[in-house]
Every structure is written in structure tokens, then in C-alpha cells.
Scaffold this motif. Structure first.
Motif, PDB file in Angstrom:
ATOM      1  N   SER A 169      -3.661   4.316  -9.228  1.00  0.00           N
ATOM      2  CA  SER A 169      -2.232   4.113  -9.022  1.00  0.00           C
ATOM      3  C   SER A 169      -1.765   2.838  -9.715  1.00  0.00           C
ATOM      4  O   SER A 169      -0.741   2.837 -10.412  1.00  0.00           O
ATOM      5  N   ALA A 170      -2.512   1.761  -9.546  1.00  0.00           N
ATOM      6  CA  ALA A 170      -2.154   0.492 -10.188  1.00  0.00           C
ATOM      7  C   ALA A 170      -2.060   0.650 -11.700  1.00  0.00           C
ATOM      8  O   ALA A 170      -1.139   0.125 -12.341  1.00  0.00           O
ATOM      9  N   SER A 171      -2.994   1.390 -12.276  1.00  0.00           N
ATOM     10  CA  SER A 171      -3.012   1.587 -13.735  1.00  0.00           C
ATOM     11  C   SER A 171      -1.795   2.377 -14.219  1.00  0.00           C
ATOM     12  O   SER A 171      -1.299   2.156 -15.321  1.00  0.00           O
ATOM     13  N   ARG A 172      -1.311   3.301 -13.373  1.00  0.00           N
ATOM     14  CA  ARG A 172      -0.152   4.114 -13.763  1.00  0.00           C
ATOM     15  C   ARG A 172       1.144   3.325 -13.726  1.00  0.00           C
ATOM     16  O   ARG A 172       2.017   3.497 -14.573  1.00  0.00           O
ATOM     17  N   ILE A 173       1.310   2.473 -12.726  1.00  0.00           N
ATOM     18  CA  ILE A 173       2.625   1.893 -12.474  1.00  0.00           C
ATOM     19  C   ILE A 173       2.815   0.489 -13.038  1.00  0.00           C
ATOM     20  O   ILE A 173       3.958   0.079 -13.271  1.00  0.00           O
ATOM     21  N   ALA A 174       1.722  -0.248 -13.277  1.00  0.00           N
ATOM     22  CA  ALA A 174       1.850  -1.693 -13.481  1.00  0.00           C
ATOM     23  C   ALA A 174       1.879  -2.092 -14.951  1.00  0.00           C
ATOM     24  O   ALA A 174       1.196  -1.500 -15.783  1.00  0.00           O
ATOM     25  N   ASP A 175       2.680  -3.115 -15.244  1.00  0.00           N
ATOM     26  CA  ASP A 175       2.600  -3.786 -16.540  1.00  0.00           C
ATOM     27  C   ASP A 175       1.346  -4.653 -16.590  1.00  0.00           C
ATOM     28  O   ASP A 175       0.648  -4.695 -17.595  1.00  0.00           O
ATOM     29  N   ARG A 176       1.096  -5.342 -15.466  1.00  0.00           N
ATOM     30  CA  ARG A 176      -0.123  -6.149 -15.344  1.00  0.00           C
ATOM     31  C   ARG A 176      -0.755  -5.921 -13.987  1.00  0.00           C
ATOM     32  O   ARG A 176      -0.079  -5.554 -13.028  1.00  0.00           O
ATOM     33  N   ALA A 232       0.936  10.506  -6.779  1.00  0.00           N
ATOM     34  CA  ALA A 232       1.476  10.513  -8.139  1.00  0.00           C
ATOM     35  C   ALA A 232       3.003  10.533  -8.118  1.00  0.00           C
ATOM     36  O   ALA A 232       3.660   9.885  -8.953  1.00  0.00           O
ATOM     37  N   LYS A 233       3.595  11.243  -7.149  1.00  0.00           N
ATOM     38  CA  LYS A 233       5.060  11.294  -7.042  1.00  0.00           C
ATOM     39  C   LYS A 233       5.630   9.933  -6.633  1.00  0.00           C
ATOM     40  O   LYS A 233       6.662   9.503  -7.157  1.00  0.00           O
ATOM     41  N   ILE A 234       4.964   9.271  -5.694  1.00  0.00           N
ATOM     42  CA  ILE A 234       5.426   7.942  -5.274  1.00  0.00           C
ATOM     43  C   ILE A 234       5.263   6.947  -6.424  1.00  0.00           C
ATOM     44  O   ILE A 234       6.143   6.100  -6.658  1.00  0.00           O
ATOM     45  N   ASP A 235       4.165   7.056  -7.159  1.00  0.00           N
ATOM     46  CA  ASP A 235       3.976   6.202  -8.332  1.00  0.00           C
ATOM     47  C   ASP A 235       5.128   6.380  -9.315  1.00  0.00           C
ATOM     48  O   ASP A 235       5.663   5.404  -9.853  1.00  0.00           O
ATOM     49  N   GLN A 236       5.508   7.633  -9.569  1.00  0.00           N
ATOM     50  CA  GLN A 236       6.603   7.903 -10.501  1.00  0.00           C
ATOM     51  C   GLN A 236       7.910   7.335  -9.971  1.00  0.00           C
ATOM     52  O   GLN A 236       8.737   6.828 -10.747  1.00  0.00           O
ATOM     53  N   LEU A 237       8.081   7.379  -8.674  1.00  0.00           N
ATOM     54  CA  LEU A 237       9.287   6.832  -8.064  1.00  0.00           C
ATOM     55  C   LEU A 237       9.361   5.313  -8.269  1.00  0.00           C
ATOM     56  O   LEU A 237      10.434   4.766  -8.558  1.00  0.00           O
ATOM     57  N   ILE A 238       8.235   4.636  -8.138  1.00  0.00           N
ATOM     58  CA  ILE A 238       8.190   3.188  -8.369  1.00  0.00           C
ATOM     59  C   ILE A 238       8.561   2.886  -9.823  1.00  0.00           C
ATOM     60  O   ILE A 238       9.344   1.966 -10.107  1.00  0.00           O
ATOM     61  N   ILE A 239       8.020   3.669 -10.745  1.00  0.00           N
ATOM     62  CA  ILE A 239       8.346   3.505 -12.168  1.00  0.00           C
ATOM     63  C   ILE A 239       9.838   3.745 -12.398  1.00  0.00           C
ATOM     64  O   ILE A 239      10.511   2.980 -13.109  1.00  0.00           O
ATOM     65  N   ASP A 240      10.371   4.806 -11.784  1.00  0.00           N
ATOM     66  CA  ASP A 240      11.795   5.138 -11.947  1.00  0.00           C
ATOM     67  C   ASP A 240      12.688   4.021 -11.418  1.00  0.00           C
ATOM     68  O   ASP A 240      13.719   3.701 -12.030  1.00  0.00           O
ATOM     69  N   MET A 241      12.322   3.438 -10.275  1.00  0.00           N
ATOM     70  CA  MET A 241      13.137   2.363  -9.699  1.00  0.00           C
ATOM     71  C   MET A 241      13.189   1.168 -10.637  1.00  0.00           C
ATOM     72  O   MET A 241      14.236   0.543 -10.818  1.00  0.00           O
ATOM     73  N   GLU A 254       0.828  -1.216   0.000  1.00  0.00           N
ATOM     74  CA  GLU A 254       0.000   0.000   0.000  1.00  0.00           C
ATOM     75  C   GLU A 254       0.869   1.277   0.000  1.00  0.00           C
ATOM     76  O   GLU A 254       0.806   2.085   0.933  1.00  0.00           O
ATOM     77  N   PRO A 255       1.684   1.474  -1.042  1.00  0.00           N
ATOM     78  CA  PRO A 255       2.627   2.603  -1.030  1.00  0.00           C
ATOM     79  C   PRO A 255       1.970   3.976  -1.027  1.00  0.00           C
ATOM     80  O   PRO A 255       2.587   4.955  -0.596  1.00  0.00           O
ATOM     81  N   SER A 256       0.722   4.089  -1.505  1.00  0.00           N
ATOM     82  CA  SER A 256       0.071   5.403  -1.534  1.00  0.00           C
ATOM     83  C   SER A 256      -0.864   5.624  -0.353  1.00  0.00           C
ATOM     84  O   SER A 256      -1.520   6.663  -0.262  1.00  0.00           O
ATOM     85  N   SER A 257      -0.902   4.672   0.587  1.00  0.00           N
ATOM     86  CA  SER A 257      -1.795   4.795   1.742  1.00  0.00           C
ATOM     87  C   SER A 257      -1.460   6.039   2.555  1.00  0.00           C
ATOM     88  O   SER A 257      -0.314   6.293   2.913  1.00  0.00           O
ATOM     89  N   GLY A 258      -2.476   6.849   2.857  1.00  0.00           N
ATOM     90  CA  GLY A 258      -2.311   8.025   3.688  1.00  0.00           C
ATOM     91  C   GLY A 258      -1.745   9.244   2.984  1.00  0.00           C
ATOM     92  O   GLY A 258      -1.493  10.260   3.625  1.00  0.00           O
ATOM     93  N   LEU A 259      -1.546   9.158   1.670  1.00  0.00           N
ATOM     94  CA  LEU A 259      -0.969  10.280   0.926  1.00  0.00           C
ATOM     95  C   LEU A 259      -2.035  10.992   0.098  1.00  0.00           C
ATOM     96  O   LEU A 259      -2.994  10.369  -0.365  1.00  0.00           O
ATOM     97  N   ASP A 260      -1.852  12.290  -0.115  1.00  0.00           N
ATOM     98  CA  ASP A 260      -2.770  13.031  -0.973  1.00  0.00           C
ATOM     99  C   ASP A 260      -2.490  12.684  -2.434  1.00  0.00           C
ATOM    100  O   ASP A 260      -1.457  12.085  -2.755  1.00  0.00           O
ATOM    101  N   PRO A 261      -3.408  13.045  -3.359  1.00  0.00           N
ATOM    102  CA  PRO A 261      -3.246  12.655  -4.769  1.00  0.00           C
ATOM    103  C   PRO A 261      -1.936  13.125  -5.403  1.00  0.00           C
ATOM    104  O   PRO A 261      -1.349  12.406  -6.216  1.00  0.00           O
ATOM    105  N   ILE A 262      -1.470  14.313  -5.043  1.00  0.00           N
ATOM    106  CA  ILE A 262      -0.228  14.829  -5.638  1.00  0.00           C
ATOM    107  C   ILE A 262       0.963  13.985  -5.189  1.00  0.00           C
ATOM    108  O   ILE A 262       1.799  13.572  -6.000  1.00  0.00           O
TER     109      ILE A 262
END
Length: 248
Positions: free
Chosen positions: A200-207, A174-183, A163-171
Motif C-alpha cells: 500500500s505504501a508503495s502505491r500511494i506514497a511519493d516517499r 486497493a480502492k482506499i489506496d486509490q482514494l488517498i491518491i485521488d484526494m 492504518e487506512p487499510s487495516s481490517g480490509l481485504d486486498p480489493i
């Protein structure tokens, strides 16, 4: 990289997971979604080796972790990094000490080498000047980044995110999602992301894989997932849309 074969997990006479078979490819990012109590967190614990399945087998590469002794499993866990839902930082340690913790516990690296790795990983997550800070000085998003720096300090092959986005606001989400993609791009790691956040799942995941009442009911690419006709999948989307509309 990860293969689950007919995995079932029982707690007493209650089945938390039933006959799960799933293959996760090397370098892939897969999001595991589902409602509260669906079994997705149990699945994560099994893949990390914190719990053992009641039936079935789990492989990391060629290693069957199901029947491993604890000392052998500890060695396999060094190939994994874990980013916890609430960061799980040690409050009494500085940011740098938190990131260095796994290196000091599980490797024989020199202190100079550890400090070099800490600086490198903090820079990689966008916190190059944070080593001397204490966890209570950090925002929620910064704590997530420190948790990620700690997870990648040992150069794992697989990163698990709970649950990496738990407790975070939408902005910040999105930054944490980008960080996961970058890693994934920079490190070439395999990523398993457990989340209830479909956007979030749709942004970061291949599947995306969906667990419903302990069963794996759908697996598809992020692009095609919303088109799945299964009523349980569509009901999950309707619930999410309703929450957004009411501001939940």
C-alpha cells in the motif's frame, strides 16, 4: 509543510522516539512504515499535537506547535484532517451528521452551507447517497470512506491517515489506496499515511519513511525504497513476504 527537528519522545525512562528529523513538503504524500511498537503511531500523535515531544521541535508551516498553548493548537488543528484506524464514527449519528460534526463544532457556517458541504464531500469519496444511513449499515470500506469525508469536510491542508487499510481485504485496500491518491490530486493536500502495509505504501506514497525501534532509519522514494541495503529494511520486507506466503 511539516518539519520535525531532533524530536524525542520519552514515556518514563523509555524512549518511544529518538532524535527524529524529517521534512514533509507541501502537496507530498509520505508513508510512515514500521513494525508494531516501532514508534510510528507516536510520531503521528506528535504531528497532530495530541502529544508533546520530550525534546525537539515540530513545525506546521511557520507555526512551532511544540510550545503552543492548547487554544492556539486547536486553531492549528483546523488545518488538519484525521482518518482514524477504525473510522471512529459516532454510532448514534447518521453518516451525514458524522461528516457535519467538525463543521458544526468548529465553524459558524449556516445549516444550508453545512448540508451542501456534506453532500459534496460524500460524493467526492464515492458515497453520494449515504447521508441518511447509520454507521451499522455500512461495510468496513464504506466506514473508511465516511471517515475520509469527515476529515476533508473542513478543507484541511494536511490529512493524516492511521492504518487506512487495516481490517480490509486486498480489493478494498486497493480502492482506499486509490482514494488517498485521488484526494491528493483533487485537493492538493499534504498526506501523512501511517501503515504497516508496504504494498500500500508503495502505491500511494511519493516517499516512504521507516521507523525502527524509535529511530528514523530510512527515507527514500517509493521506487528506490526496496533497494535500500540496510538489513533492518530488508528484514521488514522479508517478514512481509513471509506473511503473504502463509496467508497471514
Amino acid at each position: 509543510m511539516i518539519r520535525l527537528q531532533h524530536v524525542t519522545k520519552l514515556f518514563g525512562d523509555k524512549a518511544a522516539l529518538r532524535d527524529i528529523s524529517l521534512t514533509i513538503e507541501q502537496g507530498e504524500t509520505i508513508a510512515v512504515i514500521g513494525g508494531s511498537g516501532s514508534g510510528k503511531s507516536t510520531l503521528l500523535r506528535l504531528m497532530i499535537g495530541l502529544d508533546r515531544p520530550s525534546a525537539g521541535e515540530i513545525y506546521l508551516g511557520d507555526d512551532n506547535i511544540t510550545a503552543m498553548r492548547e487554544d492556539a493548537l486547536d486553531r492549528v488543528r483546523l488545518r488538519m484532517g484525521m482518518v482514524f484506524q477504525y473510522s471512529a464514527l459516532f454510532d448514534s449519528m447518521s453518516v451525514g451528521e458524522n461528516v457535519a460534526f467538525g463543521l458544526r463544532e468548529h465553524t459558524h457556517k449556516s445549516e444550508d452551507e453545512i448540508q451542501r458541504i456534506v453532500a459534496e464531500k460524500l460524493a467526492l469519496v464515492g458515497l453520494p447517497d449515504a447521508a441518511a444511513m447509520m454507521p451499522q449499515e455500512l461495510s468496513g470500506g464504506m466506514k473508511k470512506r465516511v471517515g475520509l469525508a469527515r476529515a476533508i469536510a473542513t478543507d484541511p491542508e494536511i490529512i493524516f491517515y492511521d492504518e487506512p487499510s487495516s481490517g480490509l481485504d486486498p480489493i478494498m485496500t486497493a480502492k482506499i489506496d486509490q482514494l488517498i491518491i485521488d484526494m491528493q490530486k483533487k485537493l492538493g493536500v499534504t498526506s501523512v499515511v501511517v501503515t504497516h502495509d508496504m504494498a500500500s505504501a508503495s502505491r500511494i506514497a511519493d516517499r516512504i519513511a521507516m521507523i525502527y525501534e524509535g529511530r528514523l532509519i530510512a527515507v527514500d522514494t517509493a521506487e528506490r525504497f526496496q533497494d535500500i541495503k540496510d538489513e533492518r529494511v530488508q528484514a521488514f520486507f522479508r517478514t512481509l513476504h513471509h506473511r503473504r506466503e502463509v496467508g497471514a
